[in-house]
Scaffold this active site. Structure first.
Site, PDB file in Angstrom:
ATOM      1  N   HIS A 124       0.874  -1.175   0.000  1.00  0.00           N
ATOM      2  CA  HIS A 124       0.000   0.000   0.000  1.00  0.00           C
ATOM      3  C   HIS A 124       0.913   1.227   0.000  1.00  0.00           C
ATOM      4  CE1 HIS A 124      -2.875   2.910   1.718  1.00  0.00           C
ATOM      5  NE2 HIS A 124      -3.840   2.057   1.429  1.00  0.00           N
ATOM      6  N   ASP A 201       3.123  -4.784   8.179  1.00  0.00           N
ATOM      7  CA  ASP A 201       1.912  -3.975   8.034  1.00  0.00           C
ATOM      8  C   ASP A 201       0.733  -4.945   8.064  1.00  0.00           C
ATOM      9  OD1 ASP A 201      -0.337  -2.733   7.068  1.00  0.00           O
ATOM     10  OD2 ASP A 201       0.601  -1.934   5.258  1.00  0.00           O
ATOM     11  N   GLN A 204      -4.437  -5.292   6.968  1.00  0.00           N
ATOM     12  CA  GLN A 204      -5.411  -6.195   6.352  1.00  0.00           C
ATOM     13  C   GLN A 204      -5.317  -7.603   6.939  1.00  0.00           C
ATOM     14  OE1 GLN A 204      -7.614  -5.145   4.268  1.00  0.00           O
ATOM     15  NE2 GLN A 204      -6.768  -3.175   3.636  1.00  0.00           N
ATOM     16  N   LYS A 227     -10.462  -1.103  10.475  1.00  0.00           N
ATOM     17  CA  LYS A 227     -10.690  -2.245   9.579  1.00  0.00           C
ATOM     18  C   LYS A 227     -11.128  -3.476  10.362  1.00  0.00           C
ATOM     19  CE  LYS A 227      -7.235  -0.665   6.234  1.00  0.00           C
ATOM     20  NZ  LYS A 227      -7.999   0.106   5.263  1.00  0.00           N
ATOM     21  N   CYS A 365      -4.590   2.470  -3.900  1.00  0.00           N
ATOM     22  CA  CYS A 365      -3.377   2.895  -3.193  1.00  0.00           C
ATOM     23  C   CYS A 365      -2.201   1.962  -3.438  1.00  0.00           C
ATOM     24  CB  CYS A 365      -3.615   3.034  -1.685  1.00  0.00           C
ATOM     25  SG  CYS A 365      -4.833   4.272  -1.300  1.00  0.00           S
TER      26      CYS A 365
END
Lengths: 408, 138
Positions: A124, A201, A204, A227, A365
């Site tokens: 991203h 990261d 997600q 999220k 993104c």
């Protein structure tokens, strides 16, 4: 026991919403942000009605209550990610700020010209741009792990990259565009073997299943509350205590100091050194509520529902003539990307929006990934545990409308 | 009624022939498909209209006292909107363009679908058209 999908959907009043044209909504943009259950919305209200005060300052009843709940949330979040100590859980505005914090507070201090930071082609922008800013300021070089055609990372190429002067690897746990679940345990241990630090990261990743930073031996891990049924504007950076200790502050201001003189100041202890200004107090407290909600449903059940619905969608979309699904990774999270022959993804999303279907269309993104796919944009459907196979059927049916209107 | 208002009225009349949103969209798409493609040499970074989620390139020049616009989008619906805007504004006097009303899309019966505040680029394209007309007057 059967999965209580009806009860779960009832927890989210917004799922019964209708669009301007009166179509019942199908929300398939969960990789952008998840919906919030009533229990989370209620917790925000309760906080402001019963607790609101600034934390760590006042000595009155409300200040102590707010501080206790705020620090209680930190303890709960630390336990949730398997952090050995709550001191290593830094509250931020979200994954983006968490990554910027590491790039600025760790990168600027410990990386020098010629050092390499390894990212991947599927990152991203929030895990690319902060490193580019660091690279421009310090002469650090950026390297990218390429992607195989099935949408998984090329681990052979990764091993080769690690032969270089790599000081940090920063990769995504799950691709927000393709849904690829990356083998982070292996990625972490390879980085460590090469003497590099690693940042995961998990924006997600963690919404779909807990991550144990201690078992994984992650140096840094970032994620966002919104999220995973929590509020926007709140996120976490986990960092190993020894690393956080030697880092300089990221932002200066109140709350993060020990003493302030006219010329210089000394820093507060962890985690406050990195939390300048009044934090998102409600955000932290309510994120704890969101995590408890998810745990109440059970992450095994959540993972299974998302997997079943995604799997069903992959199969159903594969049967749509003229539709290309991108990647077929060994393990896929709750997102998939596709294009339709002769159509821009915006054409698709605009038409299916008329039927109440919410997907994302664009570069999501991930412009370097779009370059790799050879497309300016993709259509993305992303699922969470409240989505159903019936909603996938409605997505697929809406693509027939698209074909009809565009006469393809 | 000036040329712009006349062209807007023509488009409103055209759309009145279609009852439902699907047919209106199909008409927009047809307009997009029959739009003359923009010369590749004009598809430059500077000609890209900012604020459109799909790619839109706009070229303009003046011919005597009139503005000439040529544009193209890589998305079909947006290309149809481009075609409509070109039909209305290209070949018109800059002063008329600057003063033209923006709200005629509401009268097309697509305001719920194509309102200015949506991210379809309509707003950005309109802004660009007016800005270039204003610049030519400066």
């Amino acid at each position: 026991m059967d999965y209580p999908i009806d009860t779960i959907r009832d927890d989210f009043p917004i799922l019964s919403a209708k669009t301007d044209s009166g179509a019942p909504m199908v929300y398939l943009d969960n990789a952008a942000t998840s919906q919030k259950p009533s229990v989370v919305v209620d917790a925000i209200r309760t906080y402001y009605e019963e607790t609101n005060a600034n934390v760590h300052r006042g000595m009155h009843h409300l200040a102590e209550k707010a501080t206790a709940e705020f620090e209680g949330a930190r303890e709960a979040i630390a336990a949730f990610v398997g952090a050995p100590d709550a001191r290593s859980v830094i509250f931020t505005r979200g994954t983006t700020e968490s990554i910027n914090l590491v790039a600025q507070a760790w990168g600027r201090k410990f990386l020098k010209a010629g050092d390499e930071v390894v990212l991947s082609i599927m990152e991203h922008h929030s895990n690319i741009v902060p490193w580019q800013m660091l690279a421009q300021a310090s002469g650090v070089r950026l390297k990218y792990i390429p992607m195989l055609d099935d949408g998984s990372l090329d681990l052979e190429a990764y091993r080769a990259l690690l032969q270089g002067p790599v000081k940090l690897v920063s990769v995504t746990h799950v691709s927000n565009a393709l849904g690829t679940v990356n083998p982070i345990a292996e990625i972490i241990s390879l980085a460590h073997e090469a003497g590099a630090r690693i940042l995961i990261d998990s924006a997600q990743g963690i919404p779909h299943g807990p991550v144990d930073v201690t078992a994984l031996d992650a140096d840094f891990l970032a994620f966002s509350a919104h999220k995973m049924c929590g509020p926007t504007g709140f996120g976490v950076l986990y960092g190993k205590e020894a690393l956080l200790e030697v880092m300089d502050p990221f932002l200066g201001g109140g709350e993060m100091i020990h003493t302030v003189g006219l010329e210089s100041s000394t820093w507060a202890d962890l985690p406050y050194k990195f939390e300048a200004g009044t934090p998102n107090i409600a955000g932290a407290i309510v994120t704890r509520t969101a995590i408890a909600y998810l745990q109440g449903i059970g992450f095994d059940a959540i993972e299974k529902q998302v997997h079943d619905v995604t799997d069903y969608a992959v199969k159903a979309l594969s049967r749509v003539e003229g539709l290309t699904l991108h990647g077929n990774p060994p393990e896929r999270g709750g997102a998939l990307a596709f294009n339709m022959e002769g159509l821009h993804p915006h054409d698709i999303s605009q038409i299916i929006n008329e039927e109440g279907i919410a997907i994302r269309a664009g570069h999501v993104c991930c412009q370097p990934l779009m370059e790799r796919l050879g497309r300016p944009a993709i259509a993305r459907a992303s699922f969470y545990f409240y989505n159903t196979v019936e909603e996938v059927d409605r997505l697929v049916a809406s693509l027939d409308t698209v074909k009809k209107i565009f006469r393809i | 009624m000036n040329d712009i208002q006349a062209a807007q009225q023509e488009i409103i009349d055209d759309f009145a022939l279609f009852d439902d949103w699907q047919d209106k969209y199909a008409h927009i798409i047809d307009l997009g498909r029959s739009l003359e493609p923009l010369d590749e040499i004009h598809k430059t970074e500077t000609n890209k209209v900012k604020g459109c989620q799909s790619q839109v390139w706009m070229y303009s020049c003046t011919e005597e006292d009139r503005m000439v616009y040529k544009a193209e989008s890589d998305a079909l619906i947006v290309n149809g909107l481009v075609a409509i805007l070109i039909r209305i504004y290209s070949g018109r006097q800059a002063t008329d363009i600057v003063e033209a009303s923006n709200d005629f899309f509401a009268q097309v019966g697509l305001d719920k679908h194509l309102s200015m505040n949506r991210t379809n680029g309509l707003f950005s394209m309109m802004k660009e058209i007016k800005q270039r007309a204003a610049t030519s007057l400066a």
